[in-house]
Design an enzyme around this catalytic site. Structure first.
Site, mmCIF file in Angstrom:
data_model
loop_
_atom_site.group_PDB
_atom_site.id
_atom_site.type_symbol
_atom_site.label_atom_id
_atom_site.label_comp_id
_atom_site.label_asym_id
_atom_site.label_seq_id
_atom_site.Cartn_x
_atom_site.Cartn_y
_atom_site.Cartn_z
ATOM 1 N N ASP A 155 79.291 9.196 -11.525
ATOM 2 C CA ASP A 155 79.336 10.661 -11.597
ATOM 3 C C ASP A 155 80.435 11.219 -10.694
ATOM 4 O O ASP A 155 80.226 12.181 -9.948
ATOM 5 C CB ASP A 155 77.979 11.256 -11.209
ATOM 6 C CG ASP A 155 77.771 12.661 -11.789
ATOM 7 O OD1 ASP A 155 78.517 13.029 -12.723
ATOM 8 O OD2 ASP A 155 76.874 13.375 -11.320
ATOM 9 N N GLY A 171 68.164 20.931 -7.393
ATOM 10 C CA GLY A 171 67.355 21.551 -6.362
ATOM 11 C C GLY A 171 68.176 22.510 -5.529
ATOM 12 O O GLY A 171 69.129 23.129 -6.016
ATOM 13 N N GLY A 230 70.923 22.280 -10.612
ATOM 14 C CA GLY A 230 69.854 21.749 -11.432
ATOM 15 C C GLY A 230 68.998 20.737 -10.697
ATOM 16 O O GLY A 230 67.840 20.514 -11.048
#
Length: 602
Positions: free
Chosen positions: A418, A306, A304
């Site tokens: 993350d 790139g 998502g």
């Protein structure tokens, strides 16, 4: 009036450019940073400067009255202690090496040799000694005896990292049974020798660098100045002639070069990156990035964010180049990633070699990781067959060391937000490296909680307090929660989100792991044999502690590493979690939030 206006500009701009070119050709005026005088060929950069006045090779940044020579790899650089213009030498300190030795009681060392961080026109003076750090086996320690013991690094009695000084060093001079970790030049004493036990003091004393630049004759300098002025004037005149034609004969409404190519946010991104000066990673032109990737001929992956392509730098190093999608929403994440990972240098953090920012074109250049990301191994049909439990266990500890560095080893504390298997990359030796800092947040080292405008992270790994602040404050323990959930996925070999979607609430993934952990039959459902059950149980045990719903009951990442060193008999069983009960007791949650805000990060 308009034609006269533009003709005035056509006359004035070449004149102004000629003056600027002449000023740049004259070089920079002498200045100072702290107690060090900065003069030709060196020049002092400043993000507020409208131009540079010297060669990029001799750029110096002044930070807190301390002159800093930039590094050619992702690193803080070198502190300049003094400069001898007559001898064309300067005494510098490798900041990363010194900071790591002073700020940590572990035996970690940075992965870059000091010589690798220096480029043309600098070279290490042969008068320096070499401080060499080795990682030795127990057999090598026993064989070398007392002499080797005297050079053990001061980071614990069980340390297998040793140091010694050598006049000249190459790979053939390494000790038998010891692998070279890093080589740092240092100055010896008056007799040309040094006391190895004072390795921290030796690094702090710095070492000598020599520089050399090609001489430029006065006639060549004058000729170059004249040519630049002539070419600039000719180009400017031609440019404004074309502008006049476009405006008055085609009735254009705007000058093409004044057309707005970026919004205010993009200008802010530029300003933020420029403000970091030489501390920002190396910046590449878009055309150079295309050359590095051979015009994007070898695609490694797509998501998502790139597309990632394989590339090669001019020095032969393989890289992975991530091109971000052309959209408005990724600007903050791009600057976050450049500024946060650009501050790091650790074996368990992926290295950012450079970036590209040209309008809407954005790319990040990372070191190439030949074994890809962790998720493709733990979610495969037979993950333990590919990696093996011993390697999986080592990967878990390596990730924890990387988080410890982000939370406590940097000048600024970095919370990743993350942590997940997809963002753990593996090199050729399956050493794990934390990647993708697009959601990371920087804060001061003494801050125990973070202010946030909204939730961030990936479903299944986001800590409860990031979504609902009644659970507690957002802090580095939010990364600990994500790390714990990832540990459980590594043990279970399945995605926690899928298990939640496909089954009933009774099969909530952590509960599924918890129940198998408590059963007498062990980990048969996770394909765990008795030989490696100790490792699997310890990873599960630590993971269950890390995903405690209330952050005040979770361990810090430092405590997590301590838990890996303990035996299972020394650990208490973590309580089983229940979201509903904690959500209903809002008064209790508010008191927890208040209490957790006063507990310092360890």
């Amino acid at each position: 009036m308009a034609p006269i206006y533009w003709l005035f500009w056509a006359w004035w701009l070449p004149l102004k450019l000629a003056v600027v070119v002449a000023e740049q050709a004259e070089g920079c005026s002498a200045t100072s940073c702290g107690n060090v005088t900065i003069s030709d060929p060196f020049w002092l950069s400043d993000w507020q400067m409208e131009r540079s006045c010297g060669s990029p090779d001799f750029e110096i940044t002044c930070l807190n009255d301390t002159p800093v020579l930039p590094s050619s790899v992702p690193s803080v650089g070198f502190t300049i202690m003094d400069i001898s213009y007559e001898e064309q030498s300067l005494r510098v300190v490798d900041v990363c090496k010194l900071t790591l030795l002073q700020a940590s009681n572990s035996c970690q060392v940075t992965v870059w040799n000091t010589s690798d961080k220096l480029g043309i026109p600098f070279k290490i003076d042969p008068i320096n000694l070499n401080l060499v750090m080795y990682n030795c086996t127990a057999a090598a320690v026993a064989r070398q005896g007392r002499e080797l013991e005297q050079t053990r690094m001061r980071c614990g009695n069980e340390s297998q990292v040793f140091v010694r000084t050598e006049r000249s060093y190459d790979e053939t001079s390494a000790m038998e049974g010891c692998d070279t970790l890093v080589v740092v030049p240092v100055l010896g004493g008056a007799n040309g020798k040094a006391n190895t036990s004072d390795y921290g003091q030796l690094i702090g004393g710095g070492f000598l660098l020599k520089w050399q630049r090609a001489p430029v004759s006065g006639s060549k300098r004058a000729f170059r100045k004249i040519m630049l002025i002539a070419l600039t004037s000719a180009a400017a005149t031609l440019l404004f002639t074309c502008i006049y034609f476009l405006i008055w004969h085609k009735k254009c409404k705007r000058l093409w070069f004044l057309k707005k190519t970026s919004n205010n946010n993009e200008k802010n991104y530029e300003a933020m990156i420029v403000s970091y000066g030489s501390l920002a990673p190396k910046r590449y032109m878009y055309s150079k990035v295309m050359k590095i990737t051979s015009s994007c001929s070898d695609q490694l992956g797509r998501g998502g964010y790139g597309v990632v392509y394989k590339g090669r730098l001019h020095d032969g190093r393989l890289v992975a180049v991530k091109f971000l999608h052309d959209c408005k929403g990724n600007g903050n994440e791009f600057v976050n990633e450049v500024m946060s990972i650009g501050r790091t240098s650790h074996i368990n953090i992926v290295s950012l070699f450079g970036f590209c920012l040209e309008g809407s074109k954005r790319a990040l250049i990372y070191e190439y990781m030949s074994n890809g990301s962790l998720d493709k191994y733990i979610y495969s049909g037979n993950p333990k067959e590919t990696l093996g439990w011993e390697r999986l266990y080592a990967i878990a500890i390596g990730i924890a060391h990387g988080l410890e560095y982000l939370h406590h080893g940097c000048n600024a504390r970095i919370v990743h937000f993350d942590i997940k298997p997809q963002n753990i990359l593996l090199d050729k030796d399956f050493t794990p490296k934390i990647a993708d800092f697009g959601l990371a947040k920087l804060c001061h080292a003494n801050e125990s909680k973070l202010s946030m405008t909204g939730p961030r992270g990936t479903i299944g790994f986001i800590a409860p307090e990031v979504h609902y602040r009644n659970f507690g404050v957002v802090s580095t323990k939010s990364d600990v929660y994500s790390y714990g959930m990832m540990l459980l996925e590594m043990v279970g070999g399945r995605k926690n989100v899928n298990s939640m979607a496909e089954n009933s609430s009774k099969q909530y993934f952590p509960d599924w792991i918890y129940d198998h952990f408590a059963e007498d039959d062990g980990f048969q459902a996770c394909d765990v044999t008795s030989e490696i059950e100790e490792m699997a149980k310890k990873m599960t045990f630590i993971g269950l502690w890390c995903i405690q719903i209330l952050p005040i009951y979770r361990p810090t990442i430092v405590k997590v590493l301590e838990m890996f060193e303990r035996s299972l008999d020394e650990m208490e069983m973590p309580p089983k979690q229940n979201f509903c009960e904690l959500l209903e007791d809002s008064a209790h949650n508010m008191s927890v939030q208040s209490a957790s805000s006063t507990i310092p990060e360890v």
